[in-house]
Design a protein around this motif. Sequence first.
Motif, PDB file in Angstrom:
ATOM      1  N   LEU A 178     -13.844 -12.023 123.848  1.00 40.63           N
ATOM      2  CA  LEU A 178     -14.200 -12.098 122.431  1.00 40.63           C
ATOM      3  C   LEU A 178     -14.645 -10.717 121.980  1.00 40.63           C
ATOM      4  CD1 LEU A 178     -15.984 -15.561 122.230  1.00 40.63           C
ATOM      5  CD2 LEU A 178     -13.537 -14.994 122.279  1.00 40.63           C
ATOM      6  N   HIS A 179     -13.662  -9.947 121.556  1.00 42.60           N
ATOM      7  CA  HIS A 179     -13.830  -8.558 121.160  1.00 42.60           C
ATOM      8  C   HIS A 179     -12.876  -8.317 119.988  1.00 42.60           C
ATOM      9  CE1 HIS A 179     -13.195  -4.182 121.271  1.00 42.60           C
ATOM     10  NE2 HIS A 179     -14.326  -4.078 121.927  1.00 42.60           N
ATOM     11  N   PRO A 180     -13.256  -7.498 119.008  1.00 43.19           N
ATOM     12  CA  PRO A 180     -12.376  -7.308 117.847  1.00 43.19           C
ATOM     13  C   PRO A 180     -10.946  -6.916 118.201  1.00 43.19           C
ATOM     14  CG  PRO A 180     -14.527  -6.351 117.406  1.00 43.19           C
ATOM     15  CD  PRO A 180     -14.553  -6.792 118.849  1.00 43.19           C
ATOM     16  N   ARG A 181     -10.763  -6.162 119.287  1.00 50.03           N
ATOM     17  CA  ARG A 181      -9.408  -5.700 119.634  1.00 50.03           C
ATOM     18  C   ARG A 181      -8.464  -6.851 119.976  1.00 50.03           C
ATOM     19  NH1 ARG A 181      -7.286  -4.012 124.541  1.00 50.03           N
ATOM     20  NH2 ARG A 181      -9.343  -3.688 125.474  1.00 50.03           N
ATOM     21  N   LYS A 182      -8.990  -7.981 120.406  1.00 49.01           N
ATOM     22  CA  LYS A 182      -8.132  -9.098 120.801  1.00 49.01           C
ATOM     23  C   LYS A 182      -7.609  -9.899 119.614  1.00 49.01           C
ATOM     24  CE  LYS A 182      -8.401  -8.232 125.169  1.00 49.01           C
ATOM     25  NZ  LYS A 182      -7.212  -7.770 125.937  1.00 49.01           N
ATOM     26  N   TRP A 208     -17.720 -10.980 125.064  1.00 47.01           N
ATOM     27  CA  TRP A 208     -17.982  -9.572 125.376  1.00 47.01           C
ATOM     28  C   TRP A 208     -18.805  -8.899 124.284  1.00 47.01           C
ATOM     29  CZ3 TRP A 208     -17.055  -6.971 129.776  1.00 47.01           C
ATOM     30  CH2 TRP A 208     -17.100  -5.571 129.755  1.00 47.01           C
ATOM     31  N   ASP A 209     -18.449  -9.189 123.039  1.00 43.93           N
ATOM     32  CA  ASP A 209     -19.146  -8.639 121.876  1.00 43.93           C
ATOM     33  C   ASP A 209     -19.877  -9.803 121.204  1.00 43.93           C
ATOM     34  OD1 ASP A 209     -19.689  -7.913 119.139  1.00 43.93           O
ATOM     35  OD2 ASP A 209     -18.299  -6.232 119.334  1.00 43.93           O
ATOM     36  N   ALA A 210     -21.200  -9.879 121.375  1.00 42.01           N
ATOM     37  CA  ALA A 210     -21.969 -11.031 120.906  1.00 42.01           C
ATOM     38  C   ALA A 210     -21.864 -11.206 119.397  1.00 42.01           C
ATOM     39  CB  ALA A 210     -23.426 -10.890 121.330  1.00 42.01           C
ATOM     40  N   ASP A 211     -21.916 -10.115 118.639  1.00 41.41           N
ATOM     41  CA  ASP A 211     -21.822 -10.208 117.186  1.00 41.41           C
ATOM     42  C   ASP A 211     -20.454 -10.740 116.765  1.00 41.41           C
ATOM     43  OD1 ASP A 211     -24.397  -9.251 116.916  1.00 41.41           O
ATOM     44  OD2 ASP A 211     -23.780  -7.174 116.520  1.00 41.41           O
ATOM     45  N   HIS A 212     -19.414 -10.248 117.416  1.00 46.90           N
ATOM     46  CA  HIS A 212     -18.067 -10.711 117.086  1.00 46.90           C
ATOM     47  C   HIS A 212     -17.896 -12.176 117.480  1.00 46.90           C
ATOM     48  CE1 HIS A 212     -13.835 -10.347 116.140  1.00 46.90           C
ATOM     49  NE2 HIS A 212     -13.509 -10.792 117.338  1.00 46.90           N
ATOM     50  N   ALA A 213     -18.445 -12.570 118.621  1.00 47.22           N
ATOM     51  CA  ALA A 213     -18.362 -13.969 119.037  1.00 47.22           C
ATOM     52  C   ALA A 213     -19.031 -14.882 118.016  1.00 47.22           C
ATOM     53  CB  ALA A 213     -18.997 -14.139 120.414  1.00 47.22           C
ATOM     54  N   ALA A 214     -20.185 -14.454 117.490  1.00 45.55           N
ATOM     55  CA  ALA A 214     -20.877 -15.255 116.483  1.00 45.55           C
ATOM     56  C   ALA A 214     -20.054 -15.339 115.204  1.00 45.55           C
ATOM     57  CB  ALA A 214     -22.250 -14.648 116.206  1.00 45.55           C
ATOM     58  N   ARG A 230     -10.809 -25.105 119.459  1.00 43.92           N
ATOM     59  CA  ARG A 230     -11.976 -25.018 120.351  1.00 43.92           C
ATOM     60  C   ARG A 230     -12.171 -23.573 120.798  1.00 43.92           C
ATOM     61  NH1 ARG A 230     -11.897 -26.776 126.622  1.00 43.92           N
ATOM     62  NH2 ARG A 230     -13.987 -26.046 127.199  1.00 43.92           N
ATOM     63  N   LEU A 231     -13.350 -23.039 120.527  1.00 41.92           N
ATOM     64  CA  LEU A 231     -13.738 -21.750 121.102  1.00 41.92           C
ATOM     65  C   LEU A 231     -14.424 -22.048 122.424  1.00 41.92           C
ATOM     66  CD1 LEU A 231     -15.151 -19.809 117.997  1.00 41.92           C
ATOM     67  CD2 LEU A 231     -13.045 -19.321 119.246  1.00 41.92           C
ATOM     68  N   ALA A 232     -13.676 -21.920 123.509  1.00 40.87           N
ATOM     69  CA  ALA A 232     -14.159 -22.392 124.802  1.00 40.87           C
ATOM     70  C   ALA A 232     -15.082 -21.407 125.499  1.00 40.87           C
ATOM     71  CB  ALA A 232     -12.973 -22.716 125.717  1.00 40.87           C
ATOM     72  N   GLY A 233     -15.081 -20.138 125.064  1.00 40.08           N
ATOM     73  CA  GLY A 233     -15.874 -19.140 125.779  1.00 40.08           C
ATOM     74  C   GLY A 233     -15.334 -18.912 127.180  1.00 40.08           C
ATOM     75  N   ARG A 234     -16.220 -18.595 128.099  1.00 39.86           N
ATOM     76  CA  ARG A 234     -15.820 -18.390 129.492  1.00 39.86           C
ATOM     77  C   ARG A 234     -15.663 -19.741 130.180  1.00 39.86           C
ATOM     78  NH1 ARG A 234     -18.919 -14.407 133.813  1.00 39.86           N
ATOM     79  NH2 ARG A 234     -17.865 -15.131 135.702  1.00 39.86           N
ATOM     80  N   VAL A 235     -14.563 -19.923 130.887  1.00 39.20           N
ATOM     81  CA  VAL A 235     -14.316 -21.178 131.602  1.00 39.20           C
ATOM     82  C   VAL A 235     -14.075 -20.880 133.078  1.00 39.20           C
ATOM     83  CG1 VAL A 235     -13.313 -22.220 129.519  1.00 39.20           C
ATOM     84  CG2 VAL A 235     -11.808 -21.190 131.245  1.00 39.20           C
ATOM     85  N   SER A 236     -14.152 -21.914 133.898  1.00 35.13           N
ATOM     86  CA  SER A 236     -13.900 -21.747 135.332  1.00 35.13           C
ATOM     87  C   SER A 236     -12.422 -21.502 135.577  1.00 35.13           C
ATOM     88  CB  SER A 236     -14.337 -23.004 136.092  1.00 35.13           C
ATOM     89  OG  SER A 236     -13.482 -24.094 135.772  1.00 35.13           O
ATOM     90  N   ALA A 237     -12.116 -20.979 136.758  1.00 35.61           N
ATOM     91  CA  ALA A 237     -10.716 -20.738 137.116  1.00 35.61           C
ATOM     92  C   ALA A 237      -9.929 -22.041 137.125  1.00 35.61           C
ATOM     93  CB  ALA A 237     -10.638 -20.057 138.485  1.00 35.61           C
ATOM     94  N   ASP A 238     -10.553 -23.123 137.571  1.00 38.39           N
ATOM     95  CA  ASP A 238      -9.862 -24.419 137.616  1.00 38.39           C
ATOM     96  C   ASP A 238      -9.563 -24.925 136.206  1.00 38.39           C
ATOM     97  OD1 ASP A 238      -9.874 -24.470 140.364  1.00 38.39           O
ATOM     98  OD2 ASP A 238     -11.641 -25.747 140.528  1.00 38.39           O
ATOM     99  N   PHE A 250       1.603 -19.807 124.230  1.00 39.50           N
ATOM    100  CA  PHE A 250       0.525 -18.837 124.439  1.00 39.50           C
ATOM    101  C   PHE A 250       0.515 -17.883 123.248  1.00 39.50           C
ATOM    102  CE2 PHE A 250      -1.402 -14.896 125.723  1.00 39.50           C
ATOM    103  CZ  PHE A 250      -2.517 -15.318 126.430  1.00 39.50           C
ATOM    104  N   ALA A 251      -0.680 -17.655 122.672  1.00 41.92           N
ATOM    105  CA  ALA A 251      -0.772 -16.785 121.496  1.00 41.92           C
ATOM    106  C   ALA A 251      -1.951 -15.831 121.636  1.00 41.92           C
ATOM    107  CB  ALA A 251      -0.934 -17.624 120.231  1.00 41.92           C
ATOM    108  N   LEU A 252      -1.729 -14.558 121.306  1.00 39.74           N
ATOM    109  CA  LEU A 252      -2.803 -13.571 121.299  1.00 39.74           C
ATOM    110  C   LEU A 252      -2.491 -12.551 120.201  1.00 39.74           C
ATOM    111  CD1 LEU A 252      -5.428 -12.652 122.744  1.00 39.74           C
ATOM    112  CD2 LEU A 252      -4.011 -11.113 124.098  1.00 39.74           C
ATOM    113  N   ALA A 253      -3.394 -12.451 119.220  1.00 40.89           N
ATOM    114  CA  ALA A 253      -3.153 -11.573 118.069  1.00 40.89           C
ATOM    115  C   ALA A 253      -3.723 -10.181 118.307  1.00 40.89           C
ATOM    116  CB  ALA A 253      -3.770 -12.199 116.819  1.00 40.89           C
TER     117      ALA A 253
END
Length: 348
Positions: A178-182, A208-214, A230-238, A250-253
Amino acid sequence: MKPPLAFAIPGDIATLTGGYIYERRLLEGLRQAGHDVQHLQLAASFPDPSAADMTEAVAMLAAVSPDRPLILDGLVFGSIDTTGLARVRAPLVAMIHHPLALETGLSSDRQDHLFQTERDNLRLARHVLVPSPHTRRILVDRYGADPRAITILRPGVDRPRLPPAPDPMPLILSVGILHPRKGHDILLDALSRLADLDWRAVIVGNPWDADHAAALSRQRAASPVADRVRLAGRVSADELEELYARASIFALATWYEGHGIVFDEALARGLPVVTCDTGAVPDTVPPGAGLLVLPGNPAALADALRMLLVDPARRQAIARAAREAGQGLPSWQDMADSASLVLSDCAP
């Protein structure tokens, strides 16, 4: 016998970003290939170290034995004091994911400083490792690096542990810190334009960027499709593995990528990719395996997503191309074995 090596990385090597995953898997793979690799954990403050952190880092690097080629993470290599770096006796191998001066949101003075530092430090490097042809071109064309001293070391990929099991309602998956570059804010804007279609979306990423995540959380809450995102945040590998198995797209802007490990993860799972025509993305996502639009354009991103959502036949054709491309990707150990040959040549 394989020569001993050293690898200097700032902060916690277990940090969940593409760059840290790349370097952690390289370190593990080099050890598996038979190298004695000394891991130097430098201050996490790089590329903006305090004076004390800079002094400590220079001392640690200068203490490395001259018989150990020293791999230096790009966050450090591009920002460490050139005079201090010149004190290092070990053969220097720079690992540059993408030049620091290309990061988004920098002032012109900061860009100039990072450009000059990285350019000057490149003159001290015995060799340079980069993840993509794009990064190699930048270093040669803009920084004057010797192309003969640069090796493209494409990241590896783990093979899927679960078979594809797409949800009946198409799941759009995005993975990135969660960073502006993503560009997750751009993706949320694009998704808000697709309220007339059936889909769900999950955005996975370490905050990664708390202000951007908020800000992303507020944007999602105000969106007309909030109940489907859903903003899932960090998830487990499983859980991430399960999400990849259930996804249809899969989408990433992203605004910029020096490579983009998540694209390889998507290709390995046969997911059609919707992303941006920027940086190394065209090197990473082959023609036919995805739809690329200009960065920062939510309307174009929404159009690409809509095309795949309303045309299952086209989505399946792009998925087949993605799966074929994914089958040819190297494993992490393949990557480390390639690096081993280069680093052995750098040994005294």
